[in-house]
Write a protein that holds these residues in place. Structure first.
Motif, PDB file in Angstrom:
ATOM      1  N   VAL A   1       0.838  -1.203   0.000  1.00 13.15           N
ATOM      2  CA  VAL A   1       0.000   0.000   0.000  1.00 13.15           C
ATOM      3  C   VAL A   1       0.870   1.248   0.000  1.00 13.15           C
ATOM      4  N   ASP A   2       1.970   1.221   0.755  1.00 11.47           N
ATOM      5  CA  ASP A   2       2.851   2.386   0.817  1.00 11.47           C
ATOM      6  C   ASP A   2       3.454   2.698  -0.543  1.00 11.47           C
ATOM      7  N   SER A   3       3.826   1.647  -1.300  1.00 10.14           N
ATOM      8  CA  SER A   3       4.398   1.880  -2.638  1.00 10.14           C
ATOM      9  C   SER A   3       3.359   2.455  -3.590  1.00 10.14           C
ATOM     10  N   VAL A   4       2.104   1.975  -3.495  1.00  6.96           N
ATOM     11  CA  VAL A   4       1.043   2.519  -4.360  1.00  6.96           C
ATOM     12  C   VAL A   4       0.792   3.987  -4.024  1.00  6.96           C
ATOM     13  N   VAL A   5       0.707   4.304  -2.725  1.00  9.59           N
ATOM     14  CA  VAL A   5       0.475   5.688  -2.312  1.00  9.59           C
ATOM     15  C   VAL A   5       1.633   6.577  -2.748  1.00  9.59           C
ATOM     16  N   ALA A   6       2.871   6.057  -2.631  1.00 15.44           N
ATOM     17  CA  ALA A   6       4.039   6.840  -3.040  1.00 15.44           C
ATOM     18  C   ALA A   6       3.999   7.150  -4.535  1.00 15.44           C
ATOM     19  N   ASP A   7       3.539   6.184  -5.355  1.00 16.46           N
ATOM     20  CA  ASP A   7       3.441   6.431  -6.793  1.00 16.46           C
ATOM     21  C   ASP A   7       2.457   7.562  -7.084  1.00 16.46           C
ATOM     22  N   PHE A   8       1.307   7.566  -6.387  1.00 18.65           N
ATOM     23  CA  PHE A   8       0.343   8.650  -6.584  1.00 18.65           C
ATOM     24  C   PHE A   8       0.919   9.990  -6.114  1.00 18.65           C
ATOM     25  N   GLN A   9       1.645   9.952  -4.980  1.00 16.17           N
ATOM     26  CA  GLN A   9       2.227  11.192  -4.479  1.00 16.17           C
ATOM     27  C   GLN A   9       3.295  11.730  -5.420  1.00 16.17           C
ATOM     28  N   ASP A  10       4.082  10.835  -6.032  1.00 16.05           N
ATOM     29  CA  ASP A  10       5.092  11.280  -6.993  1.00 16.05           C
ATOM     30  C   ASP A  10       4.453  11.929  -8.214  1.00 16.05           C
ATOM     31  N   ALA A  11       3.254  11.486  -8.566  1.00 13.82           N
ATOM     32  CA  ALA A  11       2.540  12.064  -9.698  1.00 13.82           C
ATOM     33  C   ALA A  11       1.800  13.336  -9.320  1.00 13.82           C
ATOM     34  N   GLY A  12       1.894  13.752  -8.046  1.00 20.29           N
ATOM     35  CA  GLY A  12       1.279  15.001  -7.631  1.00 20.29           C
ATOM     36  C   GLY A  12      -0.148  14.889  -7.151  1.00 20.29           C
ATOM     37  N   TYR A  13      -0.632  13.676  -6.866  1.00 14.00           N
ATOM     38  CA  TYR A  13      -2.016  13.503  -6.406  1.00 14.00           C
ATOM     39  C   TYR A  13      -2.072  13.584  -4.869  1.00 14.00           C
ATOM     40  N   PRO A  14      -3.153  14.136  -4.329  1.00 15.30           N
ATOM     41  CA  PRO A  14      -3.309  14.280  -2.870  1.00 15.30           C
ATOM     42  C   PRO A  14      -3.745  12.960  -2.209  1.00 15.30           C
ATOM     43  N   VAL A  15      -2.813  12.036  -2.108  1.00 16.33           N
ATOM     44  CA  VAL A  15      -3.081  10.736  -1.499  1.00 16.33           C
ATOM     45  C   VAL A  15      -2.171  10.594  -0.280  1.00 16.33           C
ATOM     46  N   THR A  16      -2.756  10.164   0.853  1.00 15.09           N
ATOM     47  CA  THR A  16      -2.015  10.068   2.109  1.00 15.09           C
ATOM     48  C   THR A  16      -2.265   8.701   2.741  1.00 15.09           C
ATOM     49  N   LEU A  17      -1.193   8.103   3.292  1.00 10.15           N
ATOM     50  CA  LEU A  17      -1.306   6.851   4.039  1.00 10.15           C
ATOM     51  C   LEU A  17      -1.315   7.193   5.521  1.00 10.15           C
ATOM     52  N   GLN A  18      -2.396   6.896   6.179  1.00 14.97           N
ATOM     53  CA  GLN A  18      -2.571   7.232   7.593  1.00 14.97           C
ATOM     54  C   GLN A  18      -2.259   6.005   8.443  1.00 14.97           C
TER      55      GLN A  18
END
Length: 484
Positions: free
Chosen positions: A327-344
């Motif tokens: 899940v952390d790798s998927v969230v990191a990919d979205f964050q690298d693309a500039g999307y507002p995705v956060t892992l809580q």
């Protein structure tokens, strides 16, 4: 060679075995009762014979040994001082009895005195059926039967009508060694043991059906292996064989469907490319853009259907993995693309150690919660990654941002994706997982309505589900999977 029995044959064997166990138990009980009654009857008859021997001086029967006491011992017996006899131990119990019949011409017509010496007990004389009209022989027979009923080794001292005292040893007839073997306890144990064995066999047979049903109830376990091993009764084996054949046919059908769609996608790719080239020659910009959009929509729909078919085929092998890392790798990919995705991360509970003797601030109870970075699951990484991406992508389309959180128990792991879009009704939420079904607010949003369908399929293949909940800030999608 292993013999495979059907349920009908097993039930027949169980019923016959239960009946035989009942018959054997009843026979052992009745046999023990008959042997015991015969032993008591033999002891009673030996008492009658003993009386005749003492009265008439006849030879004793086998098993009875009579010894006349010496003169000094006679005097001790006549005085009732049996405890002073050399063969009587200090701890021995002495039971004294006398029997007689009253006649009309004399006070005592016949009299017999009796002393019972036993190392075990003092016999309850009250249990004897005595009567003034009962002959001494019958009374003595009742005594010997009483000795046999208590299974104790005893020695008798008898005198009849003031004759010399006689020592009688009859333990070979009424002693414990002469008592028959009592099988009544075994008779009770046999049906109990038979019931336990039959219960275990029935539970073992039913557990085979329950175990197979639990495997079928979770598509993850069912899809995890190419086929099931036929086990259990013949009926269950036939069922498993039929299901294996059905799964094989279903897999072949899915493979053919995927090959067909792949071929269609490939065949449509060439005319789509030609259409795109020809559309580029159109001078009207507005018409050219519309045609390009139609071509993109057509190729995108074909790709989404192919993606769904591949997810149904479930050809990826499961392996152990860290759910948090995935899940952390998927969230990191979205964050690298500039999307507002956060892992809580999961919050730790607080515990207070306040007592009447001390007062301390609440401290974190780390051991009570399973840390999210230690959640290990057995899953298909690529499929699960595709489902998480679809859910996050769906949250970004219909909400302002996406917050991902993890939760796990010993059996289930849950992935929560919260968006902050407008609320939806329960009916709309329930229909989102249908193929090509999109929300009413999706008119201006790109997509084909297959993302949630693929996510639902992947969740079911992992022994879980996908469901939605309305929250105060938007919508929460929860993907659950079995950890094993």
């Amino acid at each position: 060679m292993k013999i495979i029995l059907s349920l009908q044959m097993r039930a027949t064997i169980w019923i016959i075995s239960a009946g035989l166990a009942g018959i054997l138990s009843s026979w052992l009980w009745m046999y023990s009762e008959a042997q015991w009654k015969q032993h008591l009857h033999k002891s009673y008859m030996s008492g009658l014979s003993l009386f005749e021997t003492v009265r008439d001086g006849t030879s004793p029967i086998d098993g009875l040994q009579l010894t006349k006491l010496s003169l000094p011992l006679q005097r001790l017996a006549e005085a009732g001082r049996f405890s002073q006899l050399p063969e009587v131990a200090p701890a021995d119990h002495i039971t004294l009895m006398s029997f007689g019949v009253t006649s009309s011409t004399s006070n005592i017509g016949q009299r017999m005195a009796l002393a019972v010496i036993s190392p075990d007990l003092k016999y309850p004389v009250a249990e004897l059926e005595q009567s003034k009209q009962t002959a001494p022989g019958a009374n003595l027979a009742s005594v010997t039967r009483l000795l046999a009923s208590y299974c104790a080794n005893a020695t008798l001292f008898i005198t009849y009508e003031n004759r010399p005292w006689i020592r009688v040893d009859g333990n070979a007839i009424w002693g414990c060694e002469a008592a028959p073997t009592d099988y009544r306890l075994l008779a009770v144990a046999i049906p109990i043991l038979a019931l336990a064995v039959l219960s275990a066999l029935i539970a073992n047979t039913s557990s085979a059906f329950v175990s197979f049903a639990s495997i079928l109830s979770g598509r993850w376990s069912a899809r995890g292996s190419a086929s099931y091993t036929p086990e259990g009764p013949r009926e269950l084996r036939a069922m498993i064989t039929a299901i294996n054949a059905h799964r094989q046919a279903e897999g072949e059908s899915l493979s053919k469907r995927a090959m067909f769609l792949s071929g269609v996608s490939h065949d449509l790719g060439t005319p789509a490319a030609r259409l795109r080239l020809r559309a580029a020659l159109i001078e009207d910009d507005e018409l050219r853009q519309k045609m390009d959009a139609d071509i993109d929509h057509m190729t995108g729909m074909i790709a989404s259907v192919l993606d769904y078919t591949q997810s149904e085929m479930n050809i990826e092998k499961p392996r152990k993995m860290s759910l948090f890392s995935l899940v952390d790798s998927v969230v990191a990919d979205f964050q690298d693309a500039g999307y507002p995705v956060t892992l809580q991360e999961q919050e730790a509970k607080k515990i207070s150690t306040w007592t009447i003797f001390s007062d301390s601030k609440p401290t974190s109870l780390r051991g009570a919660l399973l840390k999210t970075n230690r959640i290990i699951v057995t899953a298909q990484p690529l499929s699960l990654q595709r489902a998480i991406i679809n859910l996050i992508d769906n949250a970004l389309k219909y909400g302002r941002k996406a917050i991902v959180s993890l939760e796990a128990s010993s059996e289930i792991a849950s992935i929560h994706i919260d968006d902050f879009g407008t609320g939806m009704s329960e009916d709309e939420i329930g229909s989102l997982t249908a193929p090509f079904k999109r929300g009413e607010n999706a008119a201006s949003i790109d997509g084909f309505g297959m993302g949630l369908t693929v996510a639902t399929t992947i969740a079911e293949q992992h022994g879980g589900s996908l469901y939605f909940q309305n929250t105060s800030d938007g919508l929460r999608a929860t993907l659950t999977i079995a950890r094993q």
